[in-house]
Design a protein around this motif. Structure first.
Motif, PDB file in Angstrom:
ATOM      1  N   VAL A  63       0.823  -1.208   0.000  1.00 23.11           N
ATOM      2  CA  VAL A  63       0.000   0.000   0.000  1.00 23.11           C
ATOM      3  C   VAL A  63       0.857   1.258   0.000  1.00 23.11           C
ATOM      4  O   VAL A  63       0.342   2.353  -0.260  1.00 23.11           O
ATOM      5  CB  VAL A  63      -0.953   0.008   1.219  1.00 23.11           C
ATOM      6  CG1 VAL A  63      -1.927  -1.151   1.126  1.00 23.11           C
ATOM      7  CG2 VAL A  63      -0.171  -0.019   2.523  1.00 23.11           C
ATOM      8  N   ASP A  64       2.140   1.143   0.274  1.00 23.05           N
ATOM      9  CA  ASP A  64       3.041   2.289   0.256  1.00 23.05           C
ATOM     10  C   ASP A  64       3.582   2.592  -1.136  1.00 23.05           C
ATOM     11  O   ASP A  64       4.250   3.608  -1.327  1.00 23.05           O
ATOM     12  CB  ASP A  64       4.220   2.050   1.210  1.00 23.05           C
ATOM     13  CG  ASP A  64       3.773   1.899   2.654  1.00 23.05           C
ATOM     14  OD1 ASP A  64       2.843   2.624   3.058  1.00 23.05           O
ATOM     15  OD2 ASP A  64       4.337   1.050   3.376  1.00 23.05           O
ATOM     16  N   SER A  65       3.315   1.714  -2.089  1.00 22.14           N
ATOM     17  CA  SER A  65       3.788   1.916  -3.458  1.00 22.14           C
ATOM     18  C   SER A  65       2.785   2.750  -4.258  1.00 22.14           C
ATOM     19  O   SER A  65       1.633   2.923  -3.851  1.00 22.14           O
ATOM     20  CB  SER A  65       4.000   0.567  -4.143  1.00 22.14           C
ATOM     21  OG  SER A  65       4.962  -0.206  -3.458  1.00 22.14           O
ATOM     22  N   ASP A 117       6.436  -3.594  -7.519  1.00 18.74           N
ATOM     23  CA  ASP A 117       6.769  -2.176  -7.704  1.00 18.74           C
ATOM     24  C   ASP A 117       5.599  -1.229  -7.441  1.00 18.74           C
ATOM     25  O   ASP A 117       5.830  -0.038  -7.196  1.00 18.74           O
ATOM     26  CB  ASP A 117       7.259  -1.935  -9.133  1.00 18.74           C
ATOM     27  CG  ASP A 117       8.517  -2.713  -9.441  1.00 18.74           C
ATOM     28  OD1 ASP A 117       9.495  -2.579  -8.687  1.00 18.74           O
ATOM     29  OD2 ASP A 117       8.518  -3.473 -10.424  1.00 18.74           O
ATOM     30  N   PHE A 118       4.377  -1.743  -7.545  1.00 14.76           N
ATOM     31  CA  PHE A 118       3.201  -0.885  -7.456  1.00 14.76           C
ATOM     32  C   PHE A 118       2.143  -1.512  -6.556  1.00 14.76           C
ATOM     33  O   PHE A 118       2.154  -2.720  -6.315  1.00 14.76           O
ATOM     34  CB  PHE A 118       2.586  -0.660  -8.847  1.00 14.76           C
ATOM     35  CG  PHE A 118       3.533  -0.073  -9.856  1.00 14.76           C
ATOM     36  CD1 PHE A 118       3.753   1.290  -9.915  1.00 14.76           C
ATOM     37  CD2 PHE A 118       4.212  -0.894 -10.752  1.00 14.76           C
ATOM     38  CE1 PHE A 118       4.632   1.833 -10.842  1.00 14.76           C
ATOM     39  CE2 PHE A 118       5.092  -0.366 -11.675  1.00 14.76           C
ATOM     40  CZ  PHE A 118       5.304   1.005 -11.722  1.00 14.76           C
ATOM     41  N   LEU A 139     -10.444   3.496  -0.392  1.00  9.96           N
ATOM     42  CA  LEU A 139      -9.078   3.162   0.029  1.00  9.96           C
ATOM     43  C   LEU A 139      -8.251   4.403   0.382  1.00  9.96           C
ATOM     44  O   LEU A 139      -7.072   4.268   0.724  1.00  9.96           O
ATOM     45  CB  LEU A 139      -8.376   2.361  -1.065  1.00  9.96           C
ATOM     46  CG  LEU A 139      -9.011   1.005  -1.393  1.00  9.96           C
ATOM     47  CD1 LEU A 139      -8.300   0.354  -2.574  1.00  9.96           C
ATOM     48  CD2 LEU A 139      -8.977   0.089  -0.176  1.00  9.96           C
ATOM     49  N   GLY A 140      -8.853   5.574   0.281  1.00 14.90           N
ATOM     50  CA  GLY A 140      -8.129   6.796   0.611  1.00 14.90           C
ATOM     51  C   GLY A 140      -7.034   7.136  -0.381  1.00 14.90           C
ATOM     52  O   GLY A 140      -6.037   7.772  -0.027  1.00 14.90           O
ATOM     53  N   ILE A 141      -7.204   6.754  -1.639  1.00 14.87           N
ATOM     54  CA  ILE A 141      -6.211   7.023  -2.679  1.00 14.87           C
ATOM     55  C   ILE A 141      -6.636   8.280  -3.439  1.00 14.87           C
ATOM     56  O   ILE A 141      -7.705   8.315  -4.054  1.00 14.87           O
ATOM     57  CB  ILE A 141      -6.092   5.827  -3.641  1.00 14.87           C
ATOM     58  CG1 ILE A 141      -5.579   4.594  -2.878  1.00 14.87           C
ATOM     59  CG2 ILE A 141      -5.179   6.163  -4.815  1.00 14.87           C
ATOM     60  CD1 ILE A 141      -5.590   3.319  -3.707  1.00 14.87           C
ATOM     61  N   GLU A 142      -5.788   9.289  -3.398  1.00 13.44           N
ATOM     62  CA  GLU A 142      -6.124  10.551  -4.062  1.00 13.44           C
ATOM     63  C   GLU A 142      -5.862  10.501  -5.558  1.00 13.44           C
ATOM     64  O   GLU A 142      -6.650  11.024  -6.352  1.00 13.44           O
ATOM     65  CB  GLU A 142      -5.332  11.702  -3.432  1.00 13.44           C
ATOM     66  CG  GLU A 142      -5.717  11.995  -1.992  1.00 13.44           C
ATOM     67  CD  GLU A 142      -4.986  13.200  -1.435  1.00 13.44           C
ATOM     68  OE1 GLU A 142      -4.243  13.859  -2.208  1.00 13.44           O
ATOM     69  OE2 GLU A 142      -5.155  13.481  -0.239  1.00 13.44           O
TER      70      GLU A 142
END
Length: 289
Positions: free
Chosen positions: A34-36, A65-66, A107-110
């Motif tokens: 989740v940090d990628s 990588d992602f 998921l809180g992904i901007e």
């Protein structure tokens, strides 16, 4: 909920989500940390299709990588199937645009990179024009929904349920690729597995409803000209489902575009050339293309 609440191993996992804007649950397949940098993969519309059936190799390979996300679109596989489905592809694509944005919100992904194949690429274009602030770079593979003539092969896809069977699905899949004998997967075995999904009554109901109004629809030419995202367009030269002219059309109208046309390649680019596809994605997202 944020991405950190997912059990996000480097390997592959699947999570079912209940999203406020979607009446039923949706399934999202995911891999990586989740940090990628997040990448959303949108699948095509072949019978039996879903996020996992289309993108398993990419999720497996690129998860190192992602943070990779591949939802089953509403109306496909293990996501919600409306009991009274709309009978117009534009309404289905509206649901899929809302679903994709809702997954990111959930998921809180901007912002995320965006990859779409066939119908998924058509939905990706709609996302780029309607919510441009949510995406960074975009990759469009064998894009459907452009103003090119509908091929006989695409008509056979849309009318699959007139005479469905595992053998008919295998024949359909063989038309998707340039050389079935060179495929890294057994198309007949793949068709038998996917027919288990395609033969479900809810999957059939959704599929027949979405194609009741015709083939996938795209975005207007004027909207394409306003896309500011770096965009990689990839197409197979021998694509018999969506002709390569679709890629040339996009290349003429999207301002910041890179065009790759692959010889000896049909409609299923990620399945026909998985290693090359993964290299292209990595290079493009790294800024090397």
């Amino acid at each position: 909920m944020s991405a950190s609440t997912l059990a996000a191993p480097i390997g592959l996992a699947s999570t079912q989500m209940q999203l406020p804007s979607i009446e039923g649950p949706v399934t999202v397949h995911h891999s990586g940390s989740v940090d990628s940098a997040p990448v959303v993969f949108l699948h095509g519309a072949a019978p039996g299709a879903g996020g996992l059936s289309n993108w398993r190799p990419a999720l497996t390979e690129l998860g190192s990588d992602f943070f990779c996300l591949a939802p089953d679109f509403v109306g496909f596989a293990d996501s919600w199937h409306p009991a009274e489905p709309p009978r117009d592809m534009r309404l289905w694509n509206r649901l899929r645009v809302e679903q994709t944005l809702a997954v990111l919100d959930h998921l809180g992904i901007e912002r995320a990179h965006l990859v779409g194949s066939s119908m998924g690429a058509s939905v990706a274009l709609q996302l780029l024009t309607e919510a441009p602030e949510r995406f960074d770079k975009a990759v469009l593979l064998a894009t459907a929904g452009t103003p090119v003539p509908v091929t006989e092969e695409l008509e056979r896809v849309m009318s699959f349920y007139l005479d469905p069977s595992p053998a008919a699905l295998a024949r359909l899949y063989s038309w998707f690729v340039h050389d079935p004998a060179a495929m890294p997967v057994d198309l007949r075995a793949l068709a038998e597995r996917n027919y288990v999904v395609a033969s479900r009554p809810d999957v059939r109901r959704s599929f027949e409803a979405q194609f009741a109004s015709g083939p996938p629809v795209g975005v207007p030419e004027t909207a394409l000209r306003r896309i500011s995202h770096p965009t990689l367009v990839v197409h197979g030269l021998q694509d018999s489902v969506v002709p390569v002219e679709a890629a040339y059309y996009l290349a003429r109208h999207i301002p910041d575009v890179r065009l790759h046309v692959l010889g000896r390649c049909g409609h299923w680019i990620p399945s026909e050339y998985p290693d090359r596809t993964h290299r292209l994605l990595r290079s493009f997202f790294a800024g090397d293309l």
